[in-house]
Write a protein that holds these residues in place. Sequence first.
Motif, PDB file in Angstrom:
ATOM      1  N   ASN B 102       0.833  -1.193   0.000  1.00 33.08           N
ATOM      2  CA  ASN B 102       0.000   0.000   0.000  1.00 33.08           C
ATOM      3  C   ASN B 102       0.869   1.245   0.000  1.00 33.08           C
ATOM      4  O   ASN B 102       0.760   2.108   0.853  1.00 33.08           O
ATOM      5  CB  ASN B 102      -0.900   0.020   1.234  1.00 33.08           C
ATOM      6  N   ARG B 284     -12.541 -14.179   2.851  1.00 34.47           N
ATOM      7  CA  ARG B 284     -13.798 -13.732   2.260  1.00 34.47           C
ATOM      8  C   ARG B 284     -14.999 -14.406   2.910  1.00 34.47           C
ATOM      9  O   ARG B 284     -15.998 -13.762   3.207  1.00 34.47           O
ATOM     10  CB  ARG B 284     -13.811 -14.037   0.761  1.00 34.47           C
ATOM     11  N   MET B 287     -16.472 -12.987   6.117  1.00 34.60           N
ATOM     12  CA  MET B 287     -17.287 -11.772   6.112  1.00 34.60           C
ATOM     13  C   MET B 287     -18.566 -11.962   5.332  1.00 34.60           C
ATOM     14  O   MET B 287     -19.368 -11.048   5.206  1.00 34.60           O
ATOM     15  CB  MET B 287     -16.501 -10.626   5.466  1.00 34.60           C
ATOM     16  N   HIS B 288     -18.742 -13.144   4.770  1.00 31.85           N
ATOM     17  CA  HIS B 288     -19.896 -13.387   3.917  1.00 31.85           C
ATOM     18  C   HIS B 288     -21.172 -13.429   4.765  1.00 31.85           C
ATOM     19  O   HIS B 288     -21.179 -14.008   5.840  1.00 31.85           O
ATOM     20  CB  HIS B 288     -19.696 -14.722   3.194  1.00 31.85           C
ATOM     21  N   VAL B 392     -17.273  -6.732  10.781  1.00 37.09           N
ATOM     22  CA  VAL B 392     -18.180  -6.596   9.650  1.00 37.09           C
ATOM     23  C   VAL B 392     -19.450  -7.409   9.894  1.00 37.09           C
ATOM     24  O   VAL B 392     -20.562  -6.946   9.669  1.00 37.09           O
ATOM     25  CB  VAL B 392     -17.491  -7.066   8.348  1.00 37.09           C
ATOM     26  N   MET B 393     -19.261  -8.637  10.406  1.00 33.25           N
ATOM     27  CA  MET B 393     -20.413  -9.517  10.627  1.00 33.25           C
ATOM     28  C   MET B 393     -21.410  -8.933  11.631  1.00 33.25           C
ATOM     29  O   MET B 393     -22.614  -9.072  11.462  1.00 33.25           O
ATOM     30  CB  MET B 393     -19.952 -10.894  11.137  1.00 33.25           C
ATOM     31  N   HIS B 395     -21.745  -5.799  12.555  1.00 34.19           N
ATOM     32  CA  HIS B 395     -21.962  -4.356  12.418  1.00 34.19           C
ATOM     33  C   HIS B 395     -23.425  -3.954  12.615  1.00 34.19           C
ATOM     34  O   HIS B 395     -23.740  -3.030  13.360  1.00 34.19           O
ATOM     35  CB  HIS B 395     -21.460  -3.905  11.045  1.00 34.19           C
ATOM     36  N   PHE B 495     -18.971   4.257  10.129  1.00 31.98           N
ATOM     37  CA  PHE B 495     -18.283   2.972  10.083  1.00 31.98           C
ATOM     38  C   PHE B 495     -17.560   2.848   8.763  1.00 31.98           C
ATOM     39  O   PHE B 495     -18.156   2.630   7.726  1.00 31.98           O
ATOM     40  CB  PHE B 495     -19.290   1.835  10.235  1.00 31.98           C
ATOM     41  N   VAL B 496     -16.270   3.080   8.796  1.00 36.59           N
ATOM     42  CA  VAL B 496     -15.466   2.819   7.609  1.00 36.59           C
ATOM     43  C   VAL B 496     -14.110   2.400   8.130  1.00 36.59           C
ATOM     44  O   VAL B 496     -13.519   3.058   8.975  1.00 36.59           O
ATOM     45  CB  VAL B 496     -15.374   4.028   6.678  1.00 36.59           C
ATOM     46  N   PHE B 497     -13.627   1.253   7.623  1.00 35.23           N
ATOM     47  CA  PHE B 497     -12.462   0.760   8.312  1.00 35.23           C
ATOM     48  C   PHE B 497     -11.790  -0.331   7.503  1.00 35.23           C
ATOM     49  O   PHE B 497     -12.454  -1.009   6.717  1.00 35.23           O
ATOM     50  CB  PHE B 497     -12.983   0.472   9.693  1.00 35.23           C
ATOM     51  N   ASP B 498     -10.462  -0.367   7.533  1.00 34.63           N
ATOM     52  CA  ASP B 498      -9.800  -1.289   6.617  1.00 34.63           C
ATOM     53  C   ASP B 498      -9.614  -2.681   7.200  1.00 34.63           C
ATOM     54  O   ASP B 498      -9.414  -2.866   8.392  1.00 34.63           O
ATOM     55  CB  ASP B 498      -8.489  -0.747   6.026  1.00 34.63           C
ATOM     56  N   ILE B 499      -9.731  -3.645   6.324  1.00 33.48           N
ATOM     57  CA  ILE B 499      -9.687  -5.050   6.699  1.00 33.48           C
ATOM     58  C   ILE B 499      -8.321  -5.593   6.278  1.00 33.48           C
ATOM     59  O   ILE B 499      -8.031  -5.668   5.087  1.00 33.48           O
ATOM     60  CB  ILE B 499     -10.770  -5.835   5.930  1.00 33.48           C
TER      61      ILE B 499
END
Lengths: 230, 656
Positions: B102, B284, B287-288, B392-393, B395, B495-499
């Motif tokens: 990054n 993946r 978080m599904h 995420v799950m 939230h 809520f915004v946040f990197d995984i």
Amino acid sequence: MMDYHRSRDRFDEDRIDEVLELIWMLREEGESHLDNVKKRSEDPNVSQVLTLAVSEGLISTDHGSISFRPEGEKRAENIIRRHRLAERLLSEVFEIEEKQLEDHACELEHTHVLSEVVVDSICTFLGHPPTCPHGKPIPRGECCRKFSNEMKPLVVPLTELSLGDEARIVFISSKYHARLDRLSSLGIVPGGTLRLHQKQPAYLIRIGETDLALDRELAKEIFVKKMLLS
Amino acid sequence: MHETKAGDMKNGGKIAIVGNPNVGKSVIFGLLTGRYATVSNYPGTTVTLTSGAIKVNGDDISVTDTPGVNTLIPMSEDEVVTRDILLNEVLKLVVQVADAKNLVRGLQISLQLAEMGLPFLLVLNMWDEASSRGIDVNVKKLSETIGITVIPAIGVQRKGIKELREALTEKRYSPIGMFYGNLIEDGIKKLEAILPESKISKRSVALMLLAGDLSLKPWLNNRHVSPTDIEKIDEVRRNLQDKFYEPLGYVVNQARLKKAEKIAEDVLSRQEKGSSGITVSIGRWAMHPVWGIPVLLIALFLMYEFVGVLGAQVLVEILEEGLFGNYINPFMTLLADRFIPDAFFRDLLVGEYGIITMALTYSVAIILPVVGTFFIAFGILEDSGYLPRLAVMVHRIFKLMGLHGKAVLPMVLGLGCDTMATLTARVMETKKERVIVTLLLALGVPCSAQLGVILGMLGGVSLAATFVWAFTVILILFIVGFLSSKILKGEGSDFVFDIPPLRIPVLSNIFFKTFSRIEWYLKEAVPLFIVGTLILFTLHKIRALEVIERIANPIVVGFLGLPAKATEAFLIGFLRRDYGAAGLFALAKDGLLNPNQVVVSLVTITLFVPCVANFLVMIKERGIATALAIVAFIFPFAFLVGGVLNFGFRLLGINL
């Protein structure tokens, strides 16, 4: 007598409208100080209007900072929408010069001049523009929501993408200063490309090599243009 | 789970480690100083400063690890901590750690460091992950472009650390400059004329002020900038802002981003590599919306088997009944009988409330195996990067409580230690969110020690009992969270946040982490256990215990339907909830509690007042008024819920 009262009331209502409009615009700039409202208002007796607005439950003040109550916010949103749509209409359709634009638009922003139905018609006529000629966001109306569901425009909120779509960010329409800053520091900026991975339970996008999770509320404010897959 | 405050000054100068969140600053810090700072695979692990010493050319140099930042215009409390270090400390060198995959995000920080006029070098960490994604950075070219030393590294494999050590003697300034357009440049000049001298360039302070950084106001006051000058600064900012539709901070960020992208473009080369691989897939799935649930259940099940069965049943059995029950306690009793003539002192050591027979047996034989296995499991969970996916799950659920998914980090950390987790509540952005998180942690998130004991007890009863307990506690947490979000004033945040990518944990890190956490546990908990035992012992000797039990009788026996002896568990629960739970554990072992009573008593002790250490941190972080209000609510509430549960069981005729 009745007429006299009604016109006086209307005069007061218009003054309240002007102040609500000002508070909205200051909020767009990230300002919420009472003093700033007073300073920037053109009303000779702004304190009186503010007191009136507070007593009508439209706004509330706390430690020198001012904020909308739900009813006031709704009303301000309507005013702004009218005003900016009017600007668009005048500049695009009637090609009125920018100098005169402001005065005419101000006339049109009041409820008694343009009814909601007329406003929605103008909005539809103009193709549901997201911003006014100066680039400021136009609050969305009922007609815009229907529009986005019935016929897909080119630029859509992130929430309208399908899973796996790649898209370029066109603009971010947020009324909150801090939100824009935060999004930009994470790389969500106009011009960037993203890929939508997931919508539930939260939005999941990939920008560059970063996976980001975000709330639907934020996703709604990010407008993107879908990229055609080669 | 302990962190040390910025330590003593070393005469050789200071080095600060800065960088984006979750790029491995704490790993690099640990490798440089040999000191352990909590490392895990999610952003926001470091919320306070940790310092350590290192020798460079024979000089003692102090190295400080800082919380991660995305820009040096702070947007949360932990970001203020980092910015203030750069603003106020005399720094010999700044070590910027960036994620090699990054690069653009890292370069945005580099540009700001260059702007501040600080000497720095750039460590490109996680080089292996970048390579596996087909990303290659031309280090030599990058170093030439920004004019400082650039070192590729893989922190967890100790690669690049030797080069970093050698480079610490250098002091290179980046000549790279930014141009923000005539309007902004003009504003910068106006502010530069007003601003006082400081450790970083006036230009960078001016930019922070133009971007509307309110956290600088007190700093200006401290530097004796007159109110009229502050007013002037505000005016320049306002006038400039009027000329832009977008917030100035955003305009400035955009300009930096463009520059960073341009630099990166010249030094990056990319090969398309499919992002397959098992970790990517599991990442993946986790978080599904559908597959995420079985993944969560599997994670919970494995954890239960490891902590609840292996730790709380098998190991406790071996230690408590085997080691302490058959060997240590009888042997000590024998010794005491032989050598201590005085019955009082004999009881003090090996009596019913003896230091060896109660305090040490509880802490070493019952809690230690549980805490140990929990720390291992928790460490694996942390390092794998599963926790942000859990955020995420859940939230949606957290959103109903006026919080968002990010709150899952302090909450899950609370399962390790509520005291540390209360500190981590700083990752939440608004005051309202922090208060709710603090309240929920203090109310119903059992710490590892307590959780282990509880799981051990419930495992001995039935699966149904475990569910009733878990369901009640989660329901209560939810209801209290929901109501407090309605009652408390203030706003929530976005809520915004990197995984981070899912990673296979490195064994040595798990080992260090577990080791340092157990060390912390022994240092902090065992003395309190001994104090608690001494209090019980004294109360018993002066016969006050009977009085207290009689007073508490209507509540404990009448309302909760528990034996009178359970009062003792609640009494020591005031010191630590896990100690109270251990008391209940002992009662259950002696067959004094039926399954219903086990569940009622465990629900009550789970919701019971936070431990002394947690309470102190609550005062420090949230203020004494909030802390007292929280405890005043929790204490009667815990008994109320226990009582209601007891009556519910009776009314419905439930026998677990």
